[in-house]
Design an enzyme around this catalytic site. Structure first.
Site, PDB file in Angstrom:
ATOM      1  CG  HIS A 167      -2.020   1.006   1.168  1.00 40.38           C
ATOM      2  ND1 HIS A 167      -3.358   0.649   1.190  1.00 40.38           N
ATOM      3  CD2 HIS A 167      -2.008   2.356   1.067  1.00 40.38           C
ATOM      4  CE1 HIS A 167      -4.105   1.743   1.115  1.00 40.38           C
ATOM      5  NE2 HIS A 167      -3.304   2.790   1.050  1.00 40.38           N
ATOM      6  CG  HIS A 204      -8.056   3.468   0.286  1.00 38.49           C
ATOM      7  ND1 HIS A 204      -7.528   3.153  -0.941  1.00 38.49           N
ATOM      8  CD2 HIS A 204      -7.075   4.145   0.956  1.00 38.49           C
ATOM      9  CE1 HIS A 204      -6.281   3.615  -1.020  1.00 38.49           C
ATOM     10  NE2 HIS A 204      -5.984   4.207   0.127  1.00 38.49           N
ATOM     11  N   GLY A 233      -9.560   8.066  -2.251  1.00 42.51           N
ATOM     12  CA  GLY A 233     -10.223   9.344  -2.049  1.00 42.51           C
ATOM     13  C   GLY A 233     -11.019   9.344  -0.753  1.00 42.51           C
ATOM     14  CG  HIS A 248      -1.565   6.230  -2.248  1.00 43.57           C
ATOM     15  ND1 HIS A 248      -2.729   6.166  -2.968  1.00 43.57           N
ATOM     16  CD2 HIS A 248      -1.849   5.695  -1.036  1.00 43.57           C
ATOM     17  CE1 HIS A 248      -3.688   5.630  -2.229  1.00 43.57           C
ATOM     18  NE2 HIS A 248      -3.174   5.329  -1.048  1.00 43.57           N
ATOM     19  CG  ASP A 272      -1.041  10.606  -5.607  1.00 45.10           C
ATOM     20  OD1 ASP A 272      -0.867   9.577  -4.919  1.00 45.10           O
ATOM     21  OD2 ASP A 272      -2.177  11.091  -5.805  1.00 45.10           O
ATOM     22  CD  GLU A 278      -7.050   6.191   5.482  1.00 38.27           C
ATOM     23  OE1 GLU A 278      -5.975   6.817   5.627  1.00 38.27           O
ATOM     24  OE2 GLU A 278      -7.574   5.984   4.368  1.00 38.27           O
TER      25      GLU A 278
END
Length: 378
Positions: free
Chosen positions: A31, A219, A192, A33, A35, A222
């Site tokens: 996991h 996701h 997102g 990202h 960006d 969280e």
């Protein structure tokens, strides 16, 4: 579980466990990202070249700004810091460079297998098509793998394509993932703002992925709780949970009796534990976003150890290395300090991740062998 005392890592000396440098151990990252893993120096350089306004005068100060901006305790505020990294990731050249550096940084941290997730729809605002963007990232990944090999590091990286859960392009991204499954894409994700945007909103995309047997990690657990996890499992047929830390909300009557912990499982927690649905936990990020606010504000309050002791398939991840100013080595070192873990524990986390990787069984077994050999030689 009894554990020997460990050397404590500090910012001034290399992090170790039982005298072994953690960086030297073979690691798996599930996991992470794209960006959120850009080098601050690269953001600084590319933003300057594109005339994008920056909140800092040096790359070092920019890195500090990202960390401060992200440690808000709110996922919504945390996500705002990505506006700047995404702004410099709108050309094929920049995407390839950032993907290449991403892989190099992982290899230098001892990672031997990784899955990088990113949302193509956020990087096709200019002349790039979605297909162009995926190809550019793949080219960068392969360049990074080659450079790592030249430097004596073996690493393999697969792409996970994320659709933005507040958007309307999930079916398009799901089809994109299917189309590129033989060209570097290994899975699909929803990313997102989680709260208010359940996986059930993207039924068409998730149904397509199920029909095509493309692995899904979503996701969940969280910024939202058990309903989000339930939807990820039932509507998304998720094989892994992105973070998933709030599965601990489904554990009742926690009682400590000496070294034993007695817990009554809710239905969701029991399913996730018994089916070995991997939890992609990211300790530093979970603190930054307030995902563990129910339990406290320090790493020692994180339910990571409880979930581990109860037999959940816990894995350790960075989530966003730039925003949390972290590496996988640092995440493991922080857990060693917080819970006095040893080499066997760290090996278990890597084996859990290898078993949950979106790879064919033969390749997962090879990865497991590499991890076992690496820890035996440590």
């Amino acid at each position: 579980m009894s554990r020997p005392q460990r050397n404590r890592s500090t910012a001034r000396r290399e992090a170790t466990v039982e005298g072994v440098p953690i960086r030297s151990l073979p690691k798996v990252s599930l996991h992470d990202h794209l960006d959120g893993g850009v080098r601050a120096s690269t953001v600084f350089e590319l933003a300057g070249a594109a005339g994008i306004a920056l909140p800092a005068d040096t790359s070092r100060a920019l890195g500090e700004w990202f960390a401060e901006q992200s440690a808000s305790g709110s996922l919504v505020d945390y996500l705002k810091s990505f506006d700047l990294t995404i702004a410099v990731m709108q050309t094929a050249e920049n995407l390839s460079r950032i993907a290449r550096e991403f892989v190099e940084d992982l290899a230098n941290d001892g990672v031997i297998y990784a899955e990088v997730r990113w949302a193509p729809e956020q990087h096709a605002t200019g002349d790039l098509t979605l297909e162009d963007a995926v190809q550019a990232v793949q080219e960068g990944i392969e360049e990074g793998e080659d450079i790592a090999a030249e430097n004596g590091h073996s690493i393999r990286v697969g792409q996970i394509l994320s659709a933005m859960r507040q958007g309307s392009r999930s079916l398009e991204i799901a089809q994109l993932a299917v189309d590129f499954r033989e060209e570097g894409v290994v899975g699909f994700d929803l990313a997102g703002p989680e709260d208010g945007f359940p996986p059930s909103d993207h039924a068409d995309a998730l149904d397509l992925l199920a029909r095509e047997f493309l692995p899904v990690t979503l996701h969940a657990g969280e910024a939202a709780g058990l309903d989000s996890i339930r939807s990820a499992l039932l509507d998304g047929r998720a094989l892994r949970l992105g973070h998933g830390v709030r599965i601990a909300e489904d554990l009742e009557e926690v009682q400590a009796e000496g070294d034993e912990v007695r817990v009554r499982f809710g239905d969701i927690a029991r399913w996730v534990r018994d089916r070995e649905v991997a939890l992609e936990l990211a300790p530093s990020s979970n603190l930054d976003t307030g995902a563990i606010a129910r339990w406290g504000t320090s790493l020692e309050d994180h339910p990571f150890d409880l979930l581990y002791q109860l037999g959940f398939a816990v894995t350790v991840n960075t989530d966003n290395r730039l925003m949390s100013r972290t590496t996988l080595t640092r995440e493991l070192a922080r857990l060693v300090d917080a819970f006095e873990y040893g080499l066997d524990d760290l090996e278990t986390f890597q084996l859990n991740a290898a078993a949950a990787a979106f790879l064919p069984i033969e390749q997962r077994e090879e990865l497991i062998d590499l991890i076992s050999e690496g820890f035996e030689q440590a």
